[in-house]
Design a protein around this motif. Structure first.
Motif, mmCIF file in Angstrom:
data_model
loop_
_atom_site.group_PDB
_atom_site.id
_atom_site.type_symbol
_atom_site.label_atom_id
_atom_site.label_comp_id
_atom_site.label_asym_id
_atom_site.label_seq_id
_atom_site.Cartn_x
_atom_site.Cartn_y
_atom_site.Cartn_z
ATOM 1 N N ARG A 166 -8.227 10.131 2.554
ATOM 2 C CA ARG A 166 -8.748 9.193 1.676
ATOM 3 C C ARG A 166 -9.247 7.948 2.582
ATOM 4 N NH1 ARG A 166 -5.806 6.398 -3.480
ATOM 5 N NH2 ARG A 166 -6.120 8.183 -4.362
ATOM 6 N N ALA A 167 -8.276 7.404 3.433
ATOM 7 C CA ALA A 167 -8.716 6.325 4.143
ATOM 8 C C ALA A 167 -9.858 6.516 5.167
ATOM 9 C CB ALA A 167 -7.484 5.792 4.996
ATOM 10 N N SER A 195 -12.895 6.562 3.362
ATOM 11 C CA SER A 195 -13.536 5.219 2.844
ATOM 12 C C SER A 195 -14.187 4.441 4.222
ATOM 13 C CB SER A 195 -12.304 4.375 2.431
ATOM 14 O OG SER A 195 -12.571 3.310 2.094
ATOM 15 N N ARG A 196 -13.711 4.827 5.340
ATOM 16 C CA ARG A 196 -14.246 4.352 6.466
ATOM 17 C C ARG A 196 -15.513 4.576 6.788
ATOM 18 N NH1 ARG A 196 -8.803 4.772 8.304
ATOM 19 N NH2 ARG A 196 -9.371 6.668 9.512
ATOM 20 N N ALA A 241 -3.471 10.502 1.738
ATOM 21 C CA ALA A 241 -3.651 9.021 2.226
ATOM 22 C C ALA A 241 -4.437 9.039 3.256
ATOM 23 C CB ALA A 241 -2.515 8.322 1.913
ATOM 24 N N ALA A 242 -4.202 9.476 4.439
ATOM 25 C CA ALA A 242 -5.078 9.168 5.629
ATOM 26 C C ALA A 242 -6.288 9.905 5.564
ATOM 27 C CB ALA A 242 -4.221 10.035 6.698
ATOM 28 N N ASP A 281 0.857 -1.285 0.005
ATOM 29 C CA ASP A 281 0.009 -0.112 0.134
ATOM 30 C C ASP A 281 0.781 1.403 -0.033
ATOM 31 O OD1 ASP A 281 -2.588 -1.463 0.058
ATOM 32 O OD2 ASP A 281 -2.308 -1.452 2.279
ATOM 33 N N GLU A 312 1.062 11.310 2.330
ATOM 34 C CA GLU A 312 0.716 10.665 3.542
ATOM 35 C C GLU A 312 -0.534 11.135 4.182
ATOM 36 O OE1 GLU A 312 3.968 9.756 6.103
ATOM 37 O OE2 GLU A 312 4.755 8.169 4.711
#
Length: 201
Positions: free
Chosen positions: A155-156, A159-160, A152-153, A107, A149
């Motif tokens: 985006r995550a 998504s959650r 990405a955090a 990832d 980063e």
């Protein structure tokens, strides 16, 4: 008659050659988009004061950017999205070539950069210019890492939230179905409402 050849990589015989790399905890597609969105470089690359790209990013494209008061016009020599990009151009007597590669590592992404500088100013002061280039590339990679980063955090986290919302929606639907199965008369008001809507003029 002379022919102009397009560079395929950096100049390994140049007076100054610097290589750096970093591992970024973000997927390769995100890191590639961040790096190749040239017009937005100043938003995260604090050493770049302005950047402009007026056409699609491809071999032969030229973009301009300003760093430390120096205006640079770089020509893209190769693009292989999302794996590799090579650009270069002269600036104040320095002939520079800059290659970036992006390799997925689970990832995460391994970013490698290599840059060559040559020309009279470089050969006259190669040690100091090598130190300056090492510092510049190190700062660029660190800013890229932090920015990617952070994205990405976020985006995550989105998504959650979407997964939780879907779970809640399906759970609510399932619970409603159980209520209807337990007491079919609960359907009567709903059917009446739908029928009323169908008859509405």
């Amino acid at each position: 008659m002379s022919t102009i050849t397009t560079p395929e990589t950096i100049d390994e015989a140049a007076a100054v050659v610097v290589r750096r790399e970093v591992r970024i905890a973000a997927p390769v597609d995100l890191v590639w988009r961040l790096h190749t969105d040239i017009a937005r470089w100043p938003a995260w690359q604090t050493d770049i004061e302005a950047a402009q790209l007026d056409e699609p990013l491809r071999a032969g494209t030229t973009f301009t950017w300003r760093t430390h008061g120096l205006e640079v016009a770089s020509t893209v020599h190769a693009v292989d999205a999302p794996r590799r990009i090579l650009w270069g151009g002269p600036a104040q007597g320095i002939d520079g070539l800059h290659e970036w590669t992006f390799t997925a590592d689970g990832d995460a992404t391994i970013v490698r950069t290599a840059e060559s500088w040559d020309g009279d100013p470089v050969r006259a002061d190669s040690d100091n210019l090598r130190t300056a280039l090492e510092s510049s590339l190190g700062a660029w990679l660190e800013l890229m890492r932090v920015t990617a980063e952070t994205k990405a955090a976020k985006r995550a986290a989105r998504s959650r939230r979407r997964r939780r919302a879907k779970l809640l929606a399906w759970s609510s639907l399932g619970l409603s179905a159980l209520f209807v199965l337990a007491e079919p008369l609960l359907l009567v008001p709903l059917v009446g409402f739908v029928l009323a809507l169908s008859l509405w003029d």
